[in-house]
Motif scaffolding. Structure first.
Motif, PDB file in Angstrom:
ATOM      1  N   UNK A1250       0.864  -1.378  -0.030  1.00 13.70           N
ATOM      2  CA  UNK A1250      -0.115   0.026  -0.041  1.00 13.70           C
ATOM      3  C   UNK A1250       1.014   1.248   0.125  1.00 13.70           C
ATOM      4  N   UNK A1251       0.446   2.169  -0.653  1.00 13.02           N
ATOM      5  CA  UNK A1251       1.179   3.628  -0.473  1.00 13.02           C
ATOM      6  C   UNK A1251       1.416   4.151   0.815  1.00 13.02           C
ATOM      7  N   UNK A1252       2.381   5.069   0.998  1.00 13.71           N
ATOM      8  CA  UNK A1252       2.402   5.662   2.448  1.00 13.71           C
ATOM      9  C   UNK A1252       1.415   7.116   2.274  1.00 13.71           C
ATOM     10  N   UNK A1253       1.423   7.539   3.549  1.00 11.09           N
ATOM     11  CA  UNK A1253       0.377   8.481   3.794  1.00 11.09           C
ATOM     12  C   UNK A1253       0.748   9.724   2.964  1.00 11.09           C
ATOM     13  N   UNK A1254       2.083   9.736   2.650  1.00 14.17           N
ATOM     14  CA  UNK A1254       2.700  11.066   1.759  1.00 14.17           C
ATOM     15  C   UNK A1254       2.096  10.804   0.263  1.00 14.17           C
ATOM     16  N   UNK A1305       0.091  14.128   7.362  1.00 13.06           N
ATOM     17  CA  UNK A1305       0.700  14.128   6.161  1.00 13.06           C
ATOM     18  C   UNK A1305       1.006  15.685   5.968  1.00 13.06           C
ATOM     19  N   UNK A1306       0.232  16.461   6.484  1.00 15.60           N
ATOM     20  CA  UNK A1306       0.708  17.832   6.535  1.00 15.60           C
ATOM     21  C   UNK A1306       1.714  18.274   7.590  1.00 15.60           C
ATOM     22  N   UNK A1307       1.934  17.770   8.472  1.00 17.75           N
ATOM     23  CA  UNK A1307       3.051  17.745   9.501  1.00 17.75           C
ATOM     24  C   UNK A1307       4.199  17.349   9.009  1.00 17.75           C
ATOM     25  N   UNK A1308       4.254  16.181   8.213  1.00 22.50           N
ATOM     26  CA  UNK A1308       5.357  15.479   7.788  1.00 22.50           C
ATOM     27  C   UNK A1308       5.836  16.307   6.489  1.00 22.50           C
ATOM     28  N   UNK A1309       4.923  17.025   5.987  1.00 29.02           N
ATOM     29  CA  UNK A1309       5.412  17.896   4.613  1.00 29.02           C
ATOM     30  C   UNK A1309       5.914  19.336   5.111  1.00 29.02           C
ATOM     31  N   UNK A1310       5.687  19.524   6.256  1.00 28.77           N
ATOM     32  CA  UNK A1310       5.876  21.241   6.646  1.00 28.77           C
ATOM     33  C   UNK A1310       7.369  20.961   7.301  1.00 28.77           C
ATOM     34  N   UNK A1311       8.320  22.141   7.281  1.00 26.14           N
ATOM     35  CA  UNK A1311       9.569  22.290   7.772  1.00 26.14           C
ATOM     36  C   UNK A1311       9.512  23.184   8.821  1.00 26.14           C
ATOM     37  N   UNK A1312       8.181  23.520   9.314  1.00 24.73           N
ATOM     38  CA  UNK A1312       8.344  24.891  10.333  1.00 24.73           C
ATOM     39  C   UNK A1312       8.652  24.073  11.622  1.00 24.73           C
ATOM     40  N   UNK A1313       9.009  25.177  12.549  1.00 30.96           N
ATOM     41  CA  UNK A1313       9.575  24.555  13.811  1.00 30.96           C
ATOM     42  C   UNK A1313       8.336  25.035  14.912  1.00 30.96           C
ATOM     43  N   UNK A1427       8.335  16.171  -1.872  1.00 31.73           N
ATOM     44  CA  UNK A1427       6.971  16.163  -0.898  1.00 31.73           C
ATOM     45  C   UNK A1427       6.278  17.515  -1.275  1.00 31.73           C
ATOM     46  N   UNK A1428       4.781  17.053  -1.440  1.00 29.69           N
ATOM     47  CA  UNK A1428       3.919  18.126  -1.800  1.00 29.69           C
ATOM     48  C   UNK A1428       3.696  18.944  -0.553  1.00 29.69           C
TER      49      UNK A1428
END
Length: 1592
Positions: A1250-1254, A1305-1313, A1427-1428
């Motif tokens: 199965x594909x990953x959540x990303x 998914x949003x969290x993994x794609x973001x680079x904010x601290x 990453x989107x």
């Protein structure tokens, strides 16, 4: 190429420099740094954009290339831009071409250094070697290029190999040449196409190599196969291989020469000297003359090289340019003869160089003085047109060759170039030579004077329409030349007088239209006119009188300059006699021809010449049209005004009556009972009165009254705007242009009009200022008949609205100049009074066939003119001095005629006439007023009823307030998901079929109702433009998060019965198949049709499925909820993984729509059994909702309440249709899809990889899972459905699970601290995810990223369940924070989304670990996978520059990626991604599905999934594309200062981006309306000759 450089050209350079060329060049660079100002000299390619400054250019032919323009002062001036025809060069640096700013910053010399500097600096040894080398090489080049097939070869050539060479011509089509080559050479089509393309591009191509006999055979075959009854054979030559090689090298030498002479001015001088020096043998011509005279025999490629060599050498230096110009003039006649017999276009002919020579003012004077160039040009024209002269020495163009005639006309351009700037100082030689040229020109005009005479056809209609276009085309060509000759004459008093003398002589010597009888006396009111009888209706008459008109123009100039006083000394003594009578006769003769012409136009207007056919009607139209009138109709009026000023006014009016054939009627000597004849007399009387109005009232000509050209233009503009508000381009078209293509509009328009800006469509309009209305003349002489009616109607309407007097009085005209002051006495002479009296008498007799309303209007207008004139004279001087006595004669009666009562006795007659006119008008006015009163009464009645109904509604609501409150309470639950789900508020209302107009309820078992829809692939939401999707991967079950390509389903919202639609669709297919080019509008094979009501393009229908009401028991739901936790629900779902019926027609329609979606979305053949059919339905449902949300956010509209009904109906129908898909497919297939999709979130038995959540789009997943979950409840034999409670929890937990996964998914794609933990839940999630390797996150960023998902989910559940959303979501003022809160409430989510992770902590912890352990996650975090980001960026069209010239500049630097030649390219900009493409060019064609397509079509397939929006930069036009075969042009979003678009840069005004129009294009794309726009435009255009869109 490199071998040629090394072995041939490099040794030449070594010899020239006497050392290594690189070293020699470095030395030259030092010399060249101090050289004088250089011209740009860039040679223009065909289609290249060039600029001309309207403020600074000496004439319109002075142009700049785009680079020089961008760096010049002219960029801030009034400029024009247009596409070059090719062959010219940039005039930057030419001091004579510009009034100011002759150089751009790049070519500005800075310090002026004389040419001598270069000569001193140049090394004598270099000069000597250059002379020797250039002489040899240029002679060799010339010998090779002028080589002909018949020349003998040198004995040294041993090889016996030849080429069969095929040459280009403009007679044979591409296809014909390909066919000929296939037949003659037995080659395949592909090879023949390559040969043909090269022949067209280079001008020739060797198509066979072999022995002499084999080449001869090929030559005979080609000639035989290309010959036709109406076509000459192709030009084929046999050349020895050595000759071909030498000629190819000679062309390389041409380019080499350009490079070498560009290094140093001294080298250029040496080359020019060599090119122009006389040959050693005196019989031989100089080298450049040989090349010029052989130009017509050269092929296209060789011509270009020779021309560019001339540009870069001879035309770059003033002295050598003069010498070359003398040579050019010397050979002018021969060059033009060769051009006329040649078939190539002028831009690749040596004759096109005339514009570079003749337009230079100093050079033009020298060529007139030393080369008699005016005489040479006109002699050339005369020789070419000699064949068209008849026995009377006049032109007759019946049966002429249009192509040859067109080429002859081009010569007139050269005459215009020579005359384009008049001299400020005249020398005696210039006078002599100019007058010599004028004499020859008058001889040419003599051949036009009276040509193509017509005689009125009686009884039978003319059998063959005579040729008329050639004569009028000639007249149009001469229009500016005649004006320029007059302009030149006006600049010198002596030249003007001598020119008048020559013109008068020429007119007297003309033999056209002689009188056929002796003079007779005519009597009226005791006045006698001695004149020759002539009837226009019986004798031959011609509309072409150029000499008479030129004489009129010169006479006015004599009056204007004051030279008229010297005229008696210059007019031939033969024609002037002291006898006053003979002088009068002389002016009678001068007025004769123009008067006949005016009468002819009047008789045509009176339908007297209708048996002569359309040719005469067309001639009269152009006679008075703006293209010709200033040198035809206007000059005839002037000549009549001249005659009226010099003749006795009574005699003049008697002559007019005679020529109009109304003399006997006004003398009461003629009567008729024939209604047709009476009608003609009435019409002629109207036209005759109109002529008197014009002669007495039209004074806006400099020289006839004291007005300027600006006053004249202002009056023209005022009268045009009196018709209606007009666009700038319409005004320009309606005004006469001068030789510089200027109308003078810009200088006056702001004084007389107000500009109204355009909206998102249409164009800007000028409206006339109120104070200018008093200058309106209803009988303005430049009005056509329709314009006169429209203007009169518009002004009456305007005056009615303002409540002012509707009478259209004559305006006060400016006074005549002294030479023309006697014209006013026409308005008070006896004949004039007599004419008016007769007209009013006819009206008073009340016999309707003897008078007309326009006749009375004109007569009253003349009375008004006369009274105005009398008032003006009385105001200007004392009573005794005034000799104008109209009112006295009108009151006292005509004492000279005792048998006739005065006008005073006919007062009752006039009064009756006026009463008659006024009574008709008043009756009409009363009727209008009555209609208006009734309309207003009805409106007031309607308003009163509406007010009463509104009051009753308010009262009812107030009195039943409790009832309303209770109702609201019942429906208050606005939750769409879970056990608290509200009640469905709206199902489908009863629908009316747009075809049969019958009403029907939407029910599961009723016959199907369907909604028109259009399914199309889309990239509007893509986050990865250019990426394509294929079903080989996880797509279509899992939509990737970049939404690369989606399937959008739109609807216009119109409903039909399924049976009605099927009948309509069959009928459309049957009728459309027979229509011309129908396939360009609708694709029948793919089920396309136009909506019967709104004509939108559709390709399927969506069946309307009723919304199932939720019968949810809230109490039991609550009890279930206590036991059914998320963990338990997941276990139940995993265990289960191992409905209602519709009527037959609904089921059938479900299949129709699903098949279309599957076929279009996957670009595959229709297949009902494909397991992906339901998946594509779910995908299009999800994608359409996302696209709708994207559109609403782009426009700043609220999520609910802002969609139109049609959009909402379409969306609702689409969701219900997608939900019903599980009933069409087998249970096993749907369950398998559900299991595969659920496996992304939770462990599912037997599902792997199965594909990953990303790697998935969670909204697509939500729609798929939600719509497929009911399949788990079905059994093989029984259609079961989940209960309302099960459905509620299914929706709830799926949404919870997907929301949490999406947040991750949003969290993994973001680079904010993280900036601090908003809540404990966020901290817990952070701690869990931290172990997976994520370094930190921003709470607000997660919220922003999740918001679009929640908006789409809200839309989806609203359409699925019908539960109304909170009212606040319909407002535009909601902030993202409050919007999130409302969405969470509607979707049964906690307002703090992180709370979800706490509520389901036990389950989620393990799930998050599972999700984060996927290898794709670690790859993404290491940066090894794209990453989107969330939220997705909204796609817009690319940013365009505000100034269009910036885009043109970009296009000029565009280099085709697949071609290095300098052929014309069509740079085309993709507005979706900003790529510049090479359109409409074979060099950039690509293979698409096995078919050759153009660059734009291929790009659109990848960039826009087949849909494209392109800007053709040089054409300033948008192209919309929808498939390989369909597209349409669309106006570009660039407007000029007058609010108008400029396709093809036809007007050439500066253009600026209109943001509103560009936004309209953006909305068209985002709303997926491009297909619809194309279909509508093609439907309107009615395509006759289809454009091959796939080749774009």
């Amino acid at each position: 190429m490199q071998k040629v450089e090394q072995r041939l050209l490099y040794p030449l350079e070594c010899f020239l420099f006497g050392e290594d060329p690189c070293v020699g060049l470095q030395k030259l660079q030092q010399y060249n740094s101090s050289s004088s100002a250089q011209q740009c000299g860039r040679v223009f390619k065909e289609g290249e954009t060039v600029y001309s400054c309207r403020d600074c250019a000496i004439d319109p032919t002075c142009v700049l290339c785009i680079e020089c323009f961008q760096k010049s002062v002219h960029k801030s001036h009034r400029y024009k831009m247009h596409a070059s025809a090719g062959g010219g060069f940039c005039d930057c640096g030419d001091l004579e071409a510009w009034k100011s700013g002759p150089c751009c910053s790049q070519h500005d010399p800075g310090t002026s250094v004389t040419m001598e500097t270069d000569e001193c600096v140049m090394d004598p040894g270099l000069r000597e070697r250059a002379q020797m080398l250039f002489h040899l090489l240029l002679r060799y080049m010339t010998d090779m290029l002028v080589w002909e097939e018949t020349y003998e070869l040198s004995e040294e050539v041993k090889e016996d190999t030849y080429f069969c060479v095929l040459y280009n011509d403009e007679h044979h089509s591409y296809d014909h040449v390909i066919y000929t080559l296939q037949r003659a050479l037995a080659c395949d089509q592909n090879q023949a196409q390559i040969y043909t393309a090269l022949i067209d591009k280079e001008g020739r191509k060797a198509v066979k190599r072999g022995t002499l006999s084999s080449c001869q055979q090929a030559k005979d075959n080609i000639r035989h196969n290309s010959e036709h009854i109406i076509q000459i054979p192709l030009r084929v030559e046999i050349l020895h291989t050595a000759i071909m090689a030498h000629q190819t090298f000679a062309l390389r030498l041409g380019a080499w020469f350009q490079k070498i002479i560009g290094y140093l001015v001294g080298l250029r001088e040496v080359f020019c000297q060599v090119a122009l020096e006389p040959a050693a043998d005196n019989n031989q011509l100089c080298l450049i003359s040989r090349l010029m005279l052989h130009d017509a025999k050269l092929y296209k490629g060789a011509r270009k090289v020779v021309h560019e060599l001339i540009f870069s050498s001879l035309l770059m230096d003033t002295e050598f340019k003069r010498q070359f110009a003398m040579k050019f003039t010397e050979h002018y006649k021969q060059l033009q003869e060769d051009f006329i017999s040649d078939d190539h276009q002028r831009n690749i002919s040596i004759t096109a160089l005339s514009v570079q020579i003749f337009t230079v003012p100093t050079l033009a004077r020298q060529l007139i003085e030393e080369g008699s160039v005016i005489k040479v040009i006109i002699d050339t024209v005369m020789d070419m047109m000699m064949e068209h002269l008849d026995s009377n020495n006049r032109f007759q163009f019946q049966g002429h060759n249009p192509d040859k005639f067109f080429r002859v006309q081009v010569i007139f351009h050269d005459l215009r170039y020579i005359l384009i700037s008049k001299p400020s100082v005249w020398t005696e030689t210039l006078r002599v030579k100019f007058l010599e040229g004028l004499r020859i020109f008058l001889h040419f005009l003599c051949c036009m004077q009276g040509m193509e005479e017509v005689k009125r056809q009686l009884g039978q209609h003319v059998e063959v329409e005579p040729e008329w276009e050639a004569g009028l085309t000639l007249q149009m060509q001469l229009r500016h030349i005649l004006a320029m000759f007059q302009d030149w004459c006006s600049s010198d008093e002596r030249v003007l007088l001598l020119a008048f003398q020559e013109c008068h002589r020429a007119l007297m010597s003309c033999t056209n239209q002689p009188f056929r009888s002796e003079p007779t006396d005519s009597y009226m009111c005791k006045q006698i006119l001695h004149a020759r009888p002539y009837k226009v209706s019986e004798e031959p008459v011609s509309i072409h009188l150029p000499i008479s008109r030129l004489l009129a123009g010169l006479y006015v100039l004599l009056c204007q300059t004051g030279a008229i006083q010297y005229l008696p000394d210059f007019v031939d003594p033969v024609s002037v006699c002291l006898c006053v009578f003979q002088v009068q006769l002389n002016f009678t003769e001068l007025a004769e021809q123009p008067l006949r012409c005016v009468v002819l136009a009047a008789q045509v207007c009176a339908d007297m010449w209708r048996r002569n056919g359309l040719s005469l009607v067309s001639q009269v139209y152009y006679y008075q049209d703006v293209k010709c009138r200033d040198e035809m109709f206007d000059k005839d009026v002037i000549m009549l005004q001249i005659a009226a000023s010099k003749m006795d006014p009574n005699h003049f009016l008697m002559l007019v009556l005679l020529r109009f054939e109304l003399f006997d009627i006004f003398n009461d000597n003629s009567s008729s009972k024939d209604q047709e004849v009476l009608k003609q007399w009435n019409r002629l009387t109207e036209e005759m009165l109109y002529l008197i109005i014009i002669i007495a009232g039209e004074r806006y000509v400099p020289g006839i009254s004291h007005v300027t050209k600006e006053d004249v233009t202002m009056r023209e503009v005022i009268h045009l705007l009196c018709i209606e508000p007009m666009a700038h381009s319409s005004l320009v078209k309606s005004l006469p242009e001068n030789e510089s293509h200027e109308t003078g509009l810009e200088t006056v328009i702001s004084k007389v009009a107000i500009f109204k800006k355009p909206g998102v469509s249409g164009h800007g309009l000028y409206e006339l200022k109120k104070e200018c209305l008093e200058e309106f003349n209803p009988f303005f002489y430049h009005y056509s008949r329709p314009q006169h009616s429209k203007a009169e109607e518009a002004q009456k309407k305007r005056r009615t609205q303002e409540g002012s007097d509707k009478a259209l009085r004559p305006p006060v005209p400016p006074p005549f100049c002294p030479a023309f002051s006697n014209i006013v006495y026409l308005l008070c002479c006896d004949i004039f009074i007599h004419i008016l009296k007769r007209i009013f008498q006819k009206a008073a007799e009340d016999r309707s066939n003897r008078w007309t309303e326009p006749m009375i209007q004109r007569a009253l207008h003349l009375v008004g003119q006369a009274l105005l004139e009398e008032k003006t004279q009385l105001e200007g001087s004392s009573l005794e001095e005034v000799t104008f006595d109209f009112s006295l004669k009108a009151q006292r009666g005509n004492d000279t005629d005792s048998n006739t009562e005065g006008l005073s006795h006919n007062a009752s007659v006039s009064l009756r006439c006026l009463k008659c006119v006024v009574s008709v008008q008043s009756v009409q006015d009363k009727e209008k007023a009555e209609r208006k009163r009734k309309a207003e009464a009805a409106k007031a009645h309607r308003q009163k009823i509406m007010a009463q109904m509104s009051a009753m509604q308010k009262n009812f609501i107030e009195s039943n307030k409790m009832l309303y409150d209770n109702v609201m309470d019942v429906d208050l639950s606005r939750v769409a998901v879970g056990p608290q789900q509200g009640v469905c508020s709206t199902d489908w209302e009863a629908q009316i079929c747009i075809l049969c107009q019958e009403e029907q309820e939407v029910q599961a078992q009723a016959p199907a109702m369907v909604l028109t829809a259009c399914v199309q692939r889309s990239t509007v939401l893509t986050q990865n433009r250019g990426k394509t999707l294929s079903p080989k991967g996880t797509y279509p079950l899992f939509m990737p998060p970049d939404l690369a390509v989606g399937t959008h389903t739109g609807s216009c919202g119109h409903v039909m019965h399924a049976t009605c639609w099927q009948k309509y669709f069959e009928a459309v297919q049957n009728t459309t198949r027979n229509r011309l080019h129908a396939e360009l509008i609708i694709d029948l094979e793919n089920g396309e049709y136009m909506c019967p009501l709104c004509k939108s393009l559709c390709n399927t229908v969506i069946p309307l499925i009723p919304v199932e009401p939720s019968k949810l028991n809230y109490e039991s739901a609550e009890i279930v909820g206590q036991h059914l936790t998320l963990e338990r629900w997941i276990q139940i779902m995993s265990c289960r993984i191992r409905g209602p019926k519709f009527s037959r027609s609904i089921t059938e329609m479900l299949g129709v729509c699903a098949t279309t979606v599957h076929r279009v979305g996957l670009q595959t053949a229709p297949n009902d059994l494909c397991p992906y059919v339901p998946v594509m339905s779910w995908n299009t449902c999800a994608y359409t909702i996302q696209a709708t949300d994207n559109m609403l956010q782009e426009e700043g509209k609220p999520l609910f309440g802002s969609l139109q009904n049609r959009q909402l109906s379409g969306l609702k129908a689409l969701v219900q249709f997608s939900a019903a898909q599980r009933l069409k497919s087998s249970q096993a297939v749907i369950q398998k899809h559900f299991a595969d999709m659920l496996a992304v979130l939770v462990p599912v038995p037997n599902v792997e990889n199965t594909p990953s959540i990303l790697e998935v789009d969670f909204f697509h997943l939500l729609v798929g899972l939600d719509l497929s979950i009911p399949a788990l409840y079905q059994e093989a034999a029984v259609d079961l459905q989940p209960s309302a409670v099960s459905s509620a929890y299914n929706h709830l937990y799926l949404l919870h699970l997907l929301t949490m996964a999406h947040m991750l998914q949003v969290l993994l794609a973001s680079h904010g601290r993280g900036e601090g933990d908003e809540a404990q839940a966020a901290a817990e999630l952070f701690s869990i995810v931290l172990r997976a390797g994520v370094t930190g996150f921003c709470v607000e960023g997660v919220k922003r990223g999740v918001l679009p998902f929640l908006r789409c989910a809200a839309l989806f559940f609203n359409c699925l369940t019908g539960v109304p959303p909170p009212e606040e979501l319909s407002g535009t003022t909601e902030s993202p924070e409050s919007q999130l809160h409302l969405l969470c409430s509607y979707l049964s989510l906690p307002s703090n989304l992180f709370q979800l992770f706490q509520d389901h902590r036990d389950v989620v912890t393990t799930l998050i670990k599972r999700w984060c352990e996927n290898t794709a996650i670690s790859k993404a975090l290491k940066g090894e996978m794209q990453i989107i980001r969330y939220p997705h960026k909204r796609n817009r069209l690319i940013d365009l520059p505000e100034d269009y010239s910036v885009l043109l500049n970009q296009a000029s630097h565009f280099k085709c990626p697949n071609s290095s030649d300098d052929e014309r390219k069509h740079p085309t900009l993709c507005l979706l991604c900003g790529v510049m493409l090479c359109a409409q060019s074979p060099c950039c064609q690509e293979q698409l599905n096995g078919e050759e397509v153009g660059a734009c079509t291929a790009h659109a397939a990848i960039c826009g999934a087949g849909v494209g929006m392109f800007l053709r930069v040089r054409e300033c036009e948008i192209v919309l594309m929808a498939s390989k075969t369909r597209g349409s042009p669309y106006p570009a979003p660039y407007l000029d200062d007058y609010g108008e678009t400029d396709p093809q840069l036809g007007r050439g005004n500066p253009l600026h981006l209109c943001p509103e129009r560009y936004r309209k294009l953006l909305h068209m794309w985002q709303q997926h309306c491009i297909l619809e726009e194309i279909a509508r435009s093609l439907e309107v255009l009615n395509v006759m000759f289809p454009f091959e869109w796939q080749m774009l």
